[in-house]
Each structure stands twice: as C-alpha cells, then as structure tokens.
Design a protein around this motif. Structure first.
Motif, PDB file in Angstrom:
ATOM      1  N   SER A  38       0.831  -1.213   0.000  1.00  0.00           N
ATOM      2  CA  SER A  38       0.000   0.000   0.000  1.00  0.00           C
ATOM      3  C   SER A  38       0.861   1.257   0.000  1.00  0.00           C
ATOM      4  CB  SER A  38      -0.930  -0.005   1.216  1.00  0.00           C
ATOM      5  OG  SER A  38      -0.193  -0.127   2.422  1.00  0.00           O
ATOM      6  N   GLY A  39       2.077   1.155  -0.541  1.00  0.00           N
ATOM      7  CA  GLY A  39       2.926   2.334  -0.684  1.00  0.00           C
ATOM      8  C   GLY A  39       3.577   2.807   0.591  1.00  0.00           C
ATOM      9  N   LYS A  40       3.709   1.947   1.586  1.00  0.00           N
ATOM     10  CA  LYS A  40       4.261   2.376   2.876  1.00  0.00           C
ATOM     11  C   LYS A  40       5.730   2.775   2.792  1.00  0.00           C
ATOM     12  CE  LYS A  40       1.064  -0.244   5.781  1.00  0.00           C
ATOM     13  NZ  LYS A  40       0.913  -1.311   6.803  1.00  0.00           N
ATOM     14  N   LEU A  41       6.449   2.267   1.778  1.00  0.00           N
ATOM     15  CA  LEU A  41       7.876   2.581   1.644  1.00  0.00           C
ATOM     16  C   LEU A  41       8.165   3.194   0.282  1.00  0.00           C
ATOM     17  CD1 LEU A  41       9.297  -0.749   3.160  1.00  0.00           C
ATOM     18  CD2 LEU A  41       8.808   1.404   4.355  1.00  0.00           C
ATOM     19  N   GLU A  42       7.216   3.864  -0.269  1.00  0.00           N
ATOM     20  CA  GLU A  42       7.323   4.408  -1.624  1.00  0.00           C
ATOM     21  C   GLU A  42       8.540   5.319  -1.772  1.00  0.00           C
ATOM     22  OE1 GLU A  42       6.302   4.290  -5.426  1.00  0.00           O
ATOM     23  OE2 GLU A  42       4.969   3.421  -3.899  1.00  0.00           O
ATOM     24  N   GLY A  43       9.385   5.014  -2.761  1.00  0.00           N
ATOM     25  CA  GLY A  43      10.530   5.854  -3.077  1.00  0.00           C
ATOM     26  C   GLY A  43      11.714   5.696  -2.161  1.00  0.00           C
ATOM     27  N   VAL A  61      11.253  -8.668  -0.828  1.00  0.00           N
ATOM     28  CA  VAL A  61      10.117  -8.621  -1.752  1.00  0.00           C
ATOM     29  C   VAL A  61       8.973  -7.805  -1.155  1.00  0.00           C
ATOM     30  CG1 VAL A  61       8.390 -10.000  -2.970  1.00  0.00           C
ATOM     31  CG2 VAL A  61      10.757 -10.796  -2.845  1.00  0.00           C
ATOM     32  N   ALA A  62       8.718  -7.971   0.136  1.00  0.00           N
ATOM     33  CA  ALA A  62       7.667  -7.173   0.777  1.00  0.00           C
ATOM     34  C   ALA A  62       7.986  -5.689   0.701  1.00  0.00           C
ATOM     35  CB  ALA A  62       7.496  -7.610   2.232  1.00  0.00           C
ATOM     36  N   PHE A  63       9.246  -5.335   0.935  1.00  0.00           N
ATOM     37  CA  PHE A  63       9.643  -3.932   0.816  1.00  0.00           C
ATOM     38  C   PHE A  63       9.408  -3.428  -0.607  1.00  0.00           C
ATOM     39  CE2 PHE A  63      13.007  -3.451   4.453  1.00  0.00           C
ATOM     40  CZ  PHE A  63      12.023  -3.749   5.384  1.00  0.00           C
ATOM     41  N   ALA A  64       9.742  -4.241  -1.595  1.00  0.00           N
ATOM     42  CA  ALA A  64       9.525  -3.841  -2.990  1.00  0.00           C
ATOM     43  C   ALA A  64       8.047  -3.646  -3.260  1.00  0.00           C
ATOM     44  CB  ALA A  64      10.111  -4.890  -3.930  1.00  0.00           C
ATOM     45  N   LYS A  65       7.219  -4.522  -2.720  1.00  0.00           N
ATOM     46  CA  LYS A  65       5.772  -4.380  -2.923  1.00  0.00           C
ATOM     47  C   LYS A  65       5.232  -3.134  -2.243  1.00  0.00           C
ATOM     48  CE  LYS A  65       4.412  -9.062  -4.074  1.00  0.00           C
ATOM     49  NZ  LYS A  65       3.336 -10.077  -3.959  1.00  0.00           N
ATOM     50  N   GLU A  66       5.982  -2.639  -1.250  1.00  0.00           N
ATOM     51  CA  GLU A  66       5.594  -1.388  -0.587  1.00  0.00           C
ATOM     52  C   GLU A  66       6.237  -0.168  -1.243  1.00  0.00           C
ATOM     53  OE1 GLU A  66       3.306  -0.934   1.436  1.00  0.00           O
ATOM     54  OE2 GLU A  66       2.941  -2.841   2.461  1.00  0.00           O
ATOM     55  N   GLY A  67       6.988  -0.375  -2.339  1.00  0.00           N
ATOM     56  CA  GLY A  67       7.502   0.751  -3.107  1.00  0.00           C
ATOM     57  C   GLY A  67       8.976   1.047  -2.971  1.00  0.00           C
ATOM     58  N   PHE A 263       6.336  -3.473   9.162  1.00  0.00           N
ATOM     59  CA  PHE A 263       5.810  -2.627  10.234  1.00  0.00           C
ATOM     60  C   PHE A 263       6.909  -1.758  10.836  1.00  0.00           C
ATOM     61  CE2 PHE A 263       5.113  -2.290  14.910  1.00  0.00           C
ATOM     62  CZ  PHE A 263       4.049  -1.406  14.886  1.00  0.00           C
ATOM     63  N   LEU A 264       8.060  -2.368  11.148  1.00  0.00           N
ATOM     64  CA  LEU A 264       9.147  -1.613  11.768  1.00  0.00           C
ATOM     65  C   LEU A 264       9.817  -0.642  10.804  1.00  0.00           C
ATOM     66  CD1 LEU A 264      10.786  -4.403  13.951  1.00  0.00           C
ATOM     67  CD2 LEU A 264       9.290  -2.544  14.709  1.00  0.00           C
ATOM     68  N   ALA A 265       9.728  -0.915   9.504  1.00  0.00           N
ATOM     69  CA  ALA A 265      10.327  -0.028   8.504  1.00  0.00           C
ATOM     70  C   ALA A 265       9.428   1.137   8.144  1.00  0.00           C
ATOM     71  CB  ALA A 265      10.658  -0.825   7.234  1.00  0.00           C
ATOM     72  N   SER A 266       8.144   1.020   8.432  1.00  0.00           N
ATOM     73  CA  SER A 266       7.173   2.019   7.990  1.00  0.00           C
ATOM     74  C   SER A 266       6.805   2.987   9.108  1.00  0.00           C
ATOM     75  CB  SER A 266       5.907   1.334   7.483  1.00  0.00           C
ATOM     76  OG  SER A 266       5.153   0.819   8.571  1.00  0.00           O
ATOM     77  N   ALA A 267       6.025   3.995   8.739  1.00  0.00           N
ATOM     78  CA  ALA A 267       5.559   4.980   9.716  1.00  0.00           C
ATOM     79  C   ALA A 267       4.576   4.391  10.712  1.00  0.00           C
ATOM     80  CB  ALA A 267       4.923   6.165   8.991  1.00  0.00           C
ATOM     81  N   ASP A 268       4.084   3.177  10.450  1.00  0.00           N
ATOM     82  CA  ASP A 268       3.171   2.534  11.396  1.00  0.00           C
ATOM     83  C   ASP A 268       3.822   2.346  12.764  1.00  0.00           C
ATOM     84  OD1 ASP A 268       1.333   2.394   9.367  1.00  0.00           O
ATOM     85  OD2 ASP A 268       1.625   0.261   8.959  1.00  0.00           O
ATOM     86  N   SER A 269       5.151   2.236  12.792  1.00  0.00           N
ATOM     87  CA  SER A 269       5.866   2.012  14.057  1.00  0.00           C
ATOM     88  C   SER A 269       6.613   3.263  14.503  1.00  0.00           C
ATOM     89  CB  SER A 269       6.857   0.853  13.896  1.00  0.00           C
ATOM     90  OG  SER A 269       7.805   1.142  12.885  1.00  0.00           O
ATOM     91  N   SER A 270       6.081   4.424  14.173  1.00  0.00           N
ATOM     92  CA  SER A 270       6.792   5.685  14.408  1.00  0.00           C
ATOM     93  C   SER A 270       7.056   5.981  15.883  1.00  0.00           C
ATOM     94  CB  SER A 270       5.999   6.850  13.800  1.00  0.00           C
ATOM     95  OG  SER A 270       4.699   6.910  14.367  1.00  0.00           O
ATOM     96  N   PHE A 271       6.357   5.315  16.803  1.00  0.00           N
ATOM     97  CA  PHE A 271       6.564   5.553  18.236  1.00  0.00           C
ATOM     98  C   PHE A 271       7.292   4.377  18.889  1.00  0.00           C
ATOM     99  CE2 PHE A 271       4.777   6.580  22.625  1.00  0.00           C
ATOM    100  CZ  PHE A 271       5.500   7.755  22.762  1.00  0.00           C
ATOM    101  N   MET A 272       8.014   3.605  18.083  1.00  0.00           N
ATOM    102  CA  MET A 272       8.729   2.442  18.597  1.00  0.00           C
ATOM    103  C   MET A 272      10.221   2.545  18.317  1.00  0.00           C
ATOM    104  SD  MET A 272       6.246  -0.789  17.696  1.00  0.00           S
ATOM    105  CE  MET A 272       7.358  -1.928  18.518  1.00  0.00           C
TER     106      MET A 272
END
Length: 287
Positions: A38-43, A61-67, A263-272
């Motif tokens: 869903s573009g969580k790591l786009e660019g 592969v998951a990271f690639a699917k996230e952009g 999760f840990l690479a994306s903004a979803d875990s911004s407070f961790m």
C-alpha cells in the motif's frame, strides 16, 4: 497462507551453509505471493543482508511491494539471489545484488557504498544474515567457530551500521534479526544463542544512541522458520521434527515473518524504538 495445524517435513540435509533455497522440499514460502502493498515505503531504498533466500528474501520482496528499491547482500547463492532480484523487478522496483562476506569489515563498507551509488540513497538497513553451527558440548566449539559466528552475527552489524550511518538521514530505520534463542537458549547452539542475545542488547543500546538523530532501531526475534539455514545446519532427522516444539506445532514460513519488518520499517511504528517483535508460533518469552 494455508498452514496445517501440525507439520512434518521430509528428512533432508545440505552440506553447505547458509543453504540453497532452490534445493529445499517443500520450498519455503518466501515470495510474498499473497501480500498486497500500500505504498508504505514508496521511493525509499533498503539494504537487506541475507536477502537471497528465506526471511531476507521475503523481507526484500515485501519492501519492494511497498515501493522500495532494494540492495540484496548475499554470500554465494547466485541462483537464489537471482530469483530474489526477479521477484523484486517484477514489482516494478530496482534491485542490485551484492555478493560477499559480511564478516569482512571492508566488504560491509563496499556494500553500503555500492547501494548509495547505484540506488542513490539509503533509508532502511536490515541486518538479517546469520550463521549457526550446532555442537553437542561447549568443548566442541572451536575458537575459530566462536569467532566466525560472532563475526557474522554481531560484528557485521557494527560494521554495516558504521558505514550506513552517514547516509541514514533523520527518519532512517535499522532493523536487526535476533532469535527466540536469545530468550530461551539452545543447548546445542551456545555461541549462536550468545550472538543473538548480543543483538538484543545492541538493538536496545543503539536505539538510545541514535534516537536524537531520529533514526529508529528495532529488532525481530523469529521462532522456528523454514529457511535454508535449517537443512544446512541440522541432520535429516532433526529437520523432520523442526518446529514441532512450537505451540503451533509447526515451523513458520518467511512470508509470515516479513510483515513484522514492514511494520518496523514504515511509519506505522513511528513511536517504537529499541523494541523486539516475536513472530515465533505462540511462545511467550516476555522480552
């Protein structure tokens, strides 16, 4: 993902570490076929060690699917690495393969430099590669084995972080792979378990050291997972029973572990920061 309540693996063994995924039966589920990004790591740009197979492949592969574009560092498994690159390019993302030994400090610097030059940046470092060598007694662990295990599993993380740090801008993320053995131990993996305990402490301390730089450091502690390291480490009979001790009575698949890294690479875990996630088949380790 359609997993049985219990699983018995066909007896098998490989003579070389870290093992070849293409030779495993059944093959691990590491291609993230059902995963929808869903573009969580786009660019963004990620460097994943041990990214040719197993958990590393699933994460890449998951990271690639996230952009994200991905640099895959691997030891010697050319066929597996080429497969990972194809899976990433099929997602429309760039991938470079970097072959070498992360136990070599100079190579760690070269891997980071190549990532920067080819992919034009670095946002996420995943320290995932590792090795293990079971021994029945501590007396059987040679000094060379002890040193080698720490060089790959611990020293390489220091080398890679040092090389990556000047390029990880505010908002950078570092994710380290530890293990359930760091928490419950393993009677035949004394040196490996010790390295994974060190990774937990390293993660917690590095998180504190880098938090003011807005670089978040966390870790994942997988339980038994069906990766090439297993048939290349254990006997055929031990492989047959692998994962049966877990509460879910089966080994996990790399596809089931990779979302923790997303999760840990994306903004979803911004407070961790300084935390460890435990995808381990239901074992409570309270850590």
């Amino acid at each position: 993902m359609n997993q049985p309540a219990t699983a018995t693996l066909p007896p098998q063994h490989q003579d070389q570490q870290p093992g070849i995924e293409a030779q495993m039966q059944p093959p691990p589920e590491s291609e993230m076929a059902a995963y929808r990004g869903s573009g969580k790591l786009e660019g963004e740009v990620a460097l994943v060690t041990g990214g040719d197979s197993g958990i590393g492949r699933a994460v890449a592969v998951a990271f690639a699917k996230e952009g994200a574009d991905v640099a895959v560092v691997y030891l010697a498994e050319d066929e597996d690495a080429a497969k990972t690159r194809q899976l990433i390019t099929d997602c429309g993302r760039r991938c470079i393969l970097i072959k070498g030994d992360i136990a070599d400090e100079a190579f760690c610097g070269e891997a980071v430099a190549l990532t920067i030059s080819e992919l034009k940046g670095l946002d996420i470092l995943v320290n995932n590669a590792g090795e293990q060598h079971p021994q029945s007694s501590i007396e059987d662990i040679s000094s060379s084995q002890l040193l080698r295990t720490f060089q790959t599993n611990v020293f390489a993380m220091f080398h890679l972080v040092r090389a990556a740090l000047p390029h990880l801008k505010g908002g950078g993320r570092i994710i380290n792979t530890t293990s359930v053995t760091a928490y419950r131990g393993h009677e035949k993996l004394l040196d490996y378990s010790a390295t994974k305990g060190a990774v937990v402490s390293f993660t917690r301390s590095l998180a504190k050291a880098l938090i003011d730089d807005e670089i978040r450091v966390n870790a994942v502690a997988p339980g038994p997972v069906w990766t090439p390291l297993i048939p290349s480490t254990f006997s055929a009979e031990e492989v047959k029973k692998f994962g049966s001790h877990a509460p879910m009575k089966r080994p996990g698949q790399p596809d089931e572990i990779a979302p923790a890294y997303v999760f840990l690479a994306s903004a979803d875990s911004s407070f961790m920061a300084g935390q460890v996630l435990h995808p381990n088949g239901g074992e409570v380790v309270n850590g």
